[in-house]
Design an enzyme around this catalytic site. Structure first.
Site, mmCIF file in Angstrom:
data_model
loop_
_atom_site.group_PDB
_atom_site.id
_atom_site.type_symbol
_atom_site.label_atom_id
_atom_site.label_comp_id
_atom_site.label_asym_id
_atom_site.label_seq_id
_atom_site.Cartn_x
_atom_site.Cartn_y
_atom_site.Cartn_z
ATOM 1 N N CYS A 108 0.832 -1.208 0.000
ATOM 2 C CA CYS A 108 0.000 0.000 0.000
ATOM 3 C C CYS A 108 0.868 1.260 0.000
ATOM 4 O O CYS A 108 1.580 1.527 0.973
ATOM 5 C CB CYS A 108 -0.910 -0.049 1.229
ATOM 6 S SG CYS A 108 -1.755 1.478 1.623
ATOM 7 N N CYS A 145 0.171 3.715 2.818
ATOM 8 C CA CYS A 145 0.648 3.124 4.079
ATOM 9 C C CYS A 145 2.156 3.356 4.230
ATOM 10 O O CYS A 145 2.633 3.712 5.315
ATOM 11 C CB CYS A 145 0.387 1.620 4.118
ATOM 12 S SG CYS A 145 -1.354 1.152 4.071
#
Length: 141
Positions: free
Chosen positions: A66, A69
């Site tokens: 991600c 993230c």
């Protein structure tokens, strides 16, 4: 006295409130209990810490693939340093612990959840800067 689960060995520790800022260590394995860093945890340790910890616990549900993230990771670590001794910040890899992510109803990542005394106290999805994470963790955001 403040109860804290060691994030390394899972033991429950009782720390005198006056010692919270002095770098308390686990009585079993010697790991630092309040390092001021965001620490990766597994699902079992997370569940135990949510149930037992007297300090607020903020969990970053993330995954290595991600992009947002990965961008928020350093900011989450900065926030952990800002909140040392007040709030514990931990990370759970949703790729490695998919059933845990499902049990906390994670629909998108990154998602951070604040727990106080075993109960969910707040939830925020999307990447945040360190100050935004700190504000969320302390209830100011």
């Amino acid at each position: 006295m403040t109860k804290l689960v060691c994030l390394d060995c899972g033991q429950i520790n009782r720390v005198p409130d006056a010692q919270l800022g002095a770098g308390p260590k686990c009585g079993t394995c010697g790991a630092t209990l309040l390092s001021g860093k965001a620490q990766e945890v597994d699902a079992g340790t997370l569940e135990k810490a949510i149930r037992v910890d007297d300090l607020p616990l903020v969990v970053d549900f993330w995954a290595p693939w991600c992009g947002p993230c990965r961008m928020m990771g350093p900011e989450f670590s900065k926030a952990a340093g800002m909140l040392k001794g007040q709030v514990r910040l931990v990370k759970l890899n949703t790729e490695a612990h998919q059933s845990a992510a499902a049990s906390y109803r994670i629909r998108g990542i990154p998602t951070i959840i604040s727990f106080r005394r075993g109960q969910e106290a707040g939830r925020q999805s999307g990447a945040l800067r360190a100050q935004g994470i700190a504000d969320f963790a302390t209830g100011r955001g």
